[in-house]
Scaffold this active site. Structure first.
Site, PDB file in Angstrom:
ATOM      1  N   SER A  32      14.811  78.221  63.122  1.00  0.00           N
ATOM      2  CA  SER A  32      15.521  80.053  63.877  1.00  0.00           C
ATOM      3  C   SER A  32      15.034  81.225  62.670  1.00  0.00           C
ATOM      4  CB  SER A  32      16.002  79.623  64.690  1.00  0.00           C
ATOM      5  OG  SER A  32      17.185  80.126  64.240  1.00  0.00           O
ATOM      6  N   GLU A  41       6.184  80.594  68.426  1.00  0.00           N
ATOM      7  CA  GLU A  41       6.730  81.278  67.031  1.00  0.00           C
ATOM      8  C   GLU A  41       5.821  80.210  65.639  1.00  0.00           C
ATOM      9  OE1 GLU A  41       8.980  84.885  66.151  1.00  0.00           O
ATOM     10  OE2 GLU A  41      10.165  83.513  65.956  1.00  0.00           O
TER      11      GLU A  41
END
Length: 283
Positions: A119, A152
């Site tokens: 992340s 993403e």
């Protein structure tokens, strides 16, 4: 390279969710974790999620059995050797991820793409631990994976176009909406989200408001489905702290300084939902 067998490292909340959506898309999935107990827990959670969908009429029992039938578990990275694509969803720990990618590079066939669900850790830094940096890419799913649509996709400085396109197409196959981000600390999602959560912790730390009121303001005033402190508990306060530290280390800007209260909770083992206590208590 056509992907028929998809590998996932980590059977926890994120890894299990990624394995579920991959298997639901028709791929054979190999899940790796360090113990049989961790794998049994992960498969149990996938089974529970699928059973809930059957009860709601979103899935029939035959489809559920077919999805579970496409899942295989292993306790060593060597068990991932048959995969054409592997995504790592281990703890957000840089040293751990470096070791995993060094080993994967040795184990996986040439041309196999190595993705990471990190992340915040720079993709280029992870890719540099391999001899195939052009085949390393960020594939950052949102939590909970089976529900959240966004992924993403983060190119490292060396990531080639073929790797990016195949990853994009896989996300679409999984029923997700991909978004491209460049390789900066926190990428897009956490570059914006985590400072907001950190500021909410500062508001609590400075007694600007009670935790319930801070969350109520953000839910009703900004139309967020969850307040920032509730969301931090769901994500895990240790993960939130790790991301803030990555942002601070990457930019050396004081606006990314982790709140001392966040660090205090993590040091006390109050990590949120997964430990039963964070900003809130969970029975």
């Amino acid at each position: 390279m056509e992907v028929k067998t998809f590998g996932v490292i980590g059977a926890g909340q994120m890894g299990g969710g990624i394995a579920q959506v991959a298997a639901a898309s028709g791929l054979n999935v190999i899940i790796m974790d360090v113990s049989d107990a961790a794998l049994e827990k992960g498969i149990g959670l996938i089974n529970k999620n699928l059973s809930r969908n059957v009860e709601k009429g979103k899935l029939d029992a035959g489809e559920k059995d077919a999805i579970l039938g496409r899942l295989k578990t292993v306790t060593t990275l060597e068990g991932l050797a048959p995969c054409e694509y592997v995504v790592e969803a281990a703890t957000e720990n840089e040293a751990l991820k470096f070791k995993i990618f060094e080993d994967l590079d040795r184990i996986c066939k040439p041309g196999v793409i190595l993705g990471t669900n990190t992340s915040s850790i720079p993709i280029g830094r992870i890719a540099a631990r391999t001899k195939r940096p052009e085949k390393v890419i960020g594939m950052h799913f949102m939590n909970p994976v089976p529900v959240m649509k966004l992924v993403e996709i983060i190119r490292g400085i060396a990531t080639d176009t073929e790797t990016f396109k195949l990853t994009w197409d896989l996300c679409v196959k999984f029923g997700k909406t991909p978004a491209e981000a460049n390789d900066f600390p926190g990428f897009i999602a956490n570059r914006i989200l985590m400072p907001m959560i950190n500021e909410a912790v500062f508001a609590l730390y400075h007694s600007v408001g009670r935790k319930e009121d801070i969350d109520t303001v953000m839910k009703l005033g900004m139309n967020h489905p969850m307040g920032p402190l509730e969301l931090a508990d769901l994500i895990g306060l240790d993960t939130c702290l790790a991301i803030m530290e990555t942002l601070y280390d990457g930019f050396r800007d004081s606006k990314y300084r982790p709140c001392p209260l966040l660090r205090k909770y993590v040091e006390a083992g109050w990590l949120g939902r997964k430990t039963g206590k964070g900003f809130y208590e969970y029975k």
